[in-house]
Design a protein around this motif. Structure first.
Motif, PDB file in Angstrom:
ATOM      1  N   GLN A  21       0.966  -1.258  -0.107  1.00 57.15           N
ATOM      2  CA  GLN A  21       0.129   0.049   0.033  1.00 57.15           C
ATOM      3  C   GLN A  21       0.842   1.198   0.114  1.00 57.15           C
ATOM      4  O   GLN A  21       1.742   1.181   0.600  1.00 57.15           O
ATOM      5  N   ALA A  22       0.432   2.102  -0.940  1.00 52.37           N
ATOM      6  CA  ALA A  22       1.279   3.461  -0.960  1.00 52.37           C
ATOM      7  C   ALA A  22       1.426   4.022   0.393  1.00 52.37           C
ATOM      8  O   ALA A  22       0.330   4.520   0.920  1.00 52.37           O
ATOM      9  N   PRO A  23       2.536   4.364   1.021  1.00 55.55           N
ATOM     10  CA  PRO A  23       2.676   5.132   2.217  1.00 55.55           C
ATOM     11  C   PRO A  23       2.563   6.559   2.137  1.00 55.55           C
ATOM     12  O   PRO A  23       2.637   7.088   0.811  1.00 55.55           O
ATOM     13  N   ALA A  24       2.138   7.176   3.251  1.00 57.68           N
ATOM     14  CA  ALA A  24       2.015   8.734   3.151  1.00 57.68           C
ATOM     15  C   ALA A  24       3.436   9.165   2.859  1.00 57.68           C
ATOM     16  O   ALA A  24       3.757  10.179   2.592  1.00 57.68           O
ATOM     17  N   GLY A  25       4.329   8.550   3.676  1.00 58.86           N
ATOM     18  CA  GLY A  25       5.940   9.128   3.293  1.00 58.86           C
ATOM     19  C   GLY A  25       6.719   8.134   4.264  1.00 58.86           C
ATOM     20  O   GLY A  25       6.416   7.328   4.778  1.00 58.86           O
ATOM     21  N   ILE A  26       8.067   8.563   4.098  1.00 54.88           N
ATOM     22  CA  ILE A  26       8.875   8.201   4.911  1.00 54.88           C
ATOM     23  C   ILE A  26       9.381   8.696   6.097  1.00 54.88           C
ATOM     24  O   ILE A  26       9.873  10.014   5.878  1.00 54.88           O
ATOM     25  N   ARG A  27       9.566   8.444   7.284  1.00 54.77           N
ATOM     26  CA  ARG A  27       9.624   9.372   8.525  1.00 54.77           C
ATOM     27  C   ARG A  27      11.266   8.972   8.774  1.00 54.77           C
ATOM     28  O   ARG A  27      11.745   7.880   8.828  1.00 54.77           O
ATOM     29  N   ILE A  28      12.142  10.237   8.933  1.00 59.02           N
ATOM     30  CA  ILE A  28      13.373  10.257   9.327  1.00 59.02           C
ATOM     31  C   ILE A  28      13.471  10.975  10.630  1.00 59.02           C
ATOM     32  O   ILE A  28      13.008  11.734  10.880  1.00 59.02           O
ATOM     33  N   GLN A  29      13.934   9.934  11.513  1.00 59.92           N
ATOM     34  CA  GLN A  29      14.059  10.443  13.122  1.00 59.92           C
ATOM     35  C   GLN A  29      15.398  10.268  13.712  1.00 59.92           C
ATOM     36  O   GLN A  29      16.183   9.310  13.224  1.00 59.92           O
ATOM     37  N   GLN A  39      21.259   8.030  16.784  1.00 61.08           N
ATOM     38  CA  GLN A  39      21.055   6.934  15.953  1.00 61.08           C
ATOM     39  C   GLN A  39      19.931   7.527  14.847  1.00 61.08           C
ATOM     40  O   GLN A  39      19.229   8.352  15.374  1.00 61.08           O
ATOM     41  N   TYR A  40      19.909   7.203  13.538  1.00 63.99           N
ATOM     42  CA  TYR A  40      19.082   7.571  12.594  1.00 63.99           C
ATOM     43  C   TYR A  40      18.261   6.369  12.357  1.00 63.99           C
ATOM     44  O   TYR A  40      18.563   5.278  11.938  1.00 63.99           O
ATOM     45  N   ARG A  41      16.998   6.788  12.357  1.00 64.65           N
ATOM     46  CA  ARG A  41      15.791   6.070  12.069  1.00 64.65           C
ATOM     47  C   ARG A  41      14.720   6.261  10.824  1.00 64.65           C
ATOM     48  O   ARG A  41      14.584   7.401  10.628  1.00 64.65           O
ATOM     49  N   MET A  42      14.715   5.112  10.158  1.00 67.64           N
ATOM     50  CA  MET A  42      13.812   5.520   8.955  1.00 67.64           C
ATOM     51  C   MET A  42      12.894   4.462   8.760  1.00 67.64           C
ATOM     52  O   MET A  42      13.061   3.294   9.250  1.00 67.64           O
ATOM     53  N   ARG A  43      11.481   4.801   8.689  1.00 65.82           N
ATOM     54  CA  ARG A  43      10.314   3.933   8.453  1.00 65.82           C
ATOM     55  C   ARG A  43       9.264   4.571   7.539  1.00 65.82           C
ATOM     56  O   ARG A  43       9.067   5.594   7.601  1.00 65.82           O
ATOM     57  N   PHE A  44       8.489   3.625   6.908  1.00 61.77           N
ATOM     58  CA  PHE A  44       7.330   4.043   6.246  1.00 61.77           C
ATOM     59  C   PHE A  44       6.321   4.412   7.194  1.00 61.77           C
ATOM     60  O   PHE A  44       6.053   3.788   8.263  1.00 61.77           O
ATOM     61  N   GLU A  45       5.528   5.690   6.797  1.00 61.93           N
ATOM     62  CA  GLU A  45       4.362   5.781   7.722  1.00 61.93           C
ATOM     63  C   GLU A  45       2.982   6.063   6.841  1.00 61.93           C
ATOM     64  O   GLU A  45       3.160   6.425   5.701  1.00 61.93           O
ATOM     65  N   LEU A  57      10.709  14.328  -2.768  1.00 62.85           N
ATOM     66  CA  LEU A  57      11.910  13.749  -3.326  1.00 62.85           C
ATOM     67  C   LEU A  57      11.455  12.822  -4.458  1.00 62.85           C
ATOM     68  O   LEU A  57      11.104  11.760  -4.076  1.00 62.85           O
ATOM     69  N   ASN A  58      11.359  13.279  -5.716  1.00 63.92           N
ATOM     70  CA  ASN A  58      10.886  12.543  -6.655  1.00 63.92           C
ATOM     71  C   ASN A  58       9.805  11.872  -6.334  1.00 63.92           C
ATOM     72  O   ASN A  58       9.521  10.532  -6.435  1.00 63.92           O
ATOM     73  N   GLY A  59       8.484  12.475  -5.816  1.00 63.81           N
ATOM     74  CA  GLY A  59       7.234  12.007  -5.617  1.00 63.81           C
ATOM     75  C   GLY A  59       7.210  11.318  -4.283  1.00 63.81           C
ATOM     76  O   GLY A  59       6.152  10.799  -3.763  1.00 63.81           O
ATOM     77  N   ILE A  60       8.267  11.150  -3.682  1.00 65.04           N
ATOM     78  CA  ILE A  60       8.391  10.623  -2.016  1.00 65.04           C
ATOM     79  C   ILE A  60       8.461  11.532  -1.209  1.00 65.04           C
ATOM     80  O   ILE A  60       9.278  12.566  -1.152  1.00 65.04           O
ATOM     81  N   CYS A  61       7.480  11.690  -0.107  1.00 64.75           N
ATOM     82  CA  CYS A  61       7.600  12.419   0.959  1.00 64.75           C
ATOM     83  C   CYS A  61       8.438  12.010   2.216  1.00 64.75           C
ATOM     84  O   CYS A  61       8.198  10.845   2.746  1.00 64.75           O
ATOM     85  N   LEU A  62       9.447  12.802   2.448  1.00 66.37           N
ATOM     86  CA  LEU A  62      10.098  12.643   3.602  1.00 66.37           C
ATOM     87  C   LEU A  62       9.859  13.369   4.722  1.00 66.37           C
ATOM     88  O   LEU A  62       9.553  14.533   4.473  1.00 66.37           O
ATOM     89  N   MET A  63       9.319  12.720   5.934  1.00 70.58           N
ATOM     90  CA  MET A  63       8.785  13.553   6.900  1.00 70.58           C
ATOM     91  C   MET A  63       9.860  13.587   8.221  1.00 70.58           C
ATOM     92  O   MET A  63      10.137  12.340   8.561  1.00 70.58           O
ATOM     93  N   ILE A  64       9.944  14.647   8.858  1.00 70.02           N
ATOM     94  CA  ILE A  64      10.794  14.800   9.757  1.00 70.02           C
ATOM     95  C   ILE A  64      10.347  15.617  10.960  1.00 70.02           C
ATOM     96  O   ILE A  64      10.077  16.753  10.548  1.00 70.02           O
ATOM     97  N   ASP A  65      10.375  15.154  12.016  1.00 72.95           N
ATOM     98  CA  ASP A  65       9.756  16.055  13.142  1.00 72.95           C
ATOM     99  C   ASP A  65      10.836  17.118  13.533  1.00 72.95           C
ATOM    100  O   ASP A  65      11.812  17.097  13.264  1.00 72.95           O
ATOM    101  N   SER A  66      10.360  18.163  14.301  1.00 72.32           N
ATOM    102  CA  SER A  66      11.139  19.373  14.383  1.00 72.32           C
ATOM    103  C   SER A  66      12.483  19.043  15.159  1.00 72.32           C
ATOM    104  O   SER A  66      13.396  19.794  14.967  1.00 72.32           O
TER     105      SER A  66
END
Length: 106
Positions: A21-29, A39-45, A57-66
């Motif tokens: 299923q198409a995710p809303a984005g990729i979270r980088i934390q 530590q750097y974490r990435m996961r689909f959200e 980024l090329n149709g992919i949303c990277l989501m990053i908390d403040s």
């Protein structure tokens, strides 16, 4: 600002397209890891948070908390495939390096 290399962008696109299923984005934390730094974490959200910083980024949303956004300044996200080191790598420039033990940033 976070910079994403072409290799990382291609791999993110490949992983994105392989999701059932198409995710809303990729979270980088960025989370503290004691004296060893961060530590750097990435996961689909499935959903975006209204207070996330977002990068398209090329149709992919990277989501990053403040709080993570602040730690990603002067960072490059790369993807490496060599020998035993395969995966995403966050590379911090010398100017942006900080200690995980409360030390001052250089």
């Amino acid at each position: 600002m976070l910079t994403v290399t072409g290799r990382a962008c291609s791999k993110l696109r490949e992983l994105w397209e392989n999701q059932s299923q198409a995710p809303a984005g990729i979270r980088i934390q960025v989370v503290g890891a004691g004296c060893s730094g961060f530590q750097y974490r990435m996961r689909f959200e499935k959903e975006r948070n209204s207070d996330d910083e977002q990068m398209e980024l090329n149709g992919i949303c990277l989501m990053i908390d403040s709080s993570s956004w602040a730690h990603l300044n002067s960072t490059v996200l790369d993807y490496v495939e060599s020998g035993g080191a395969t995966g995403f790598r966050f590379i911090k420039s010398e100017q942006g390096k900080c200690s995980g033990c409360g030390g001052a940033c250089k």
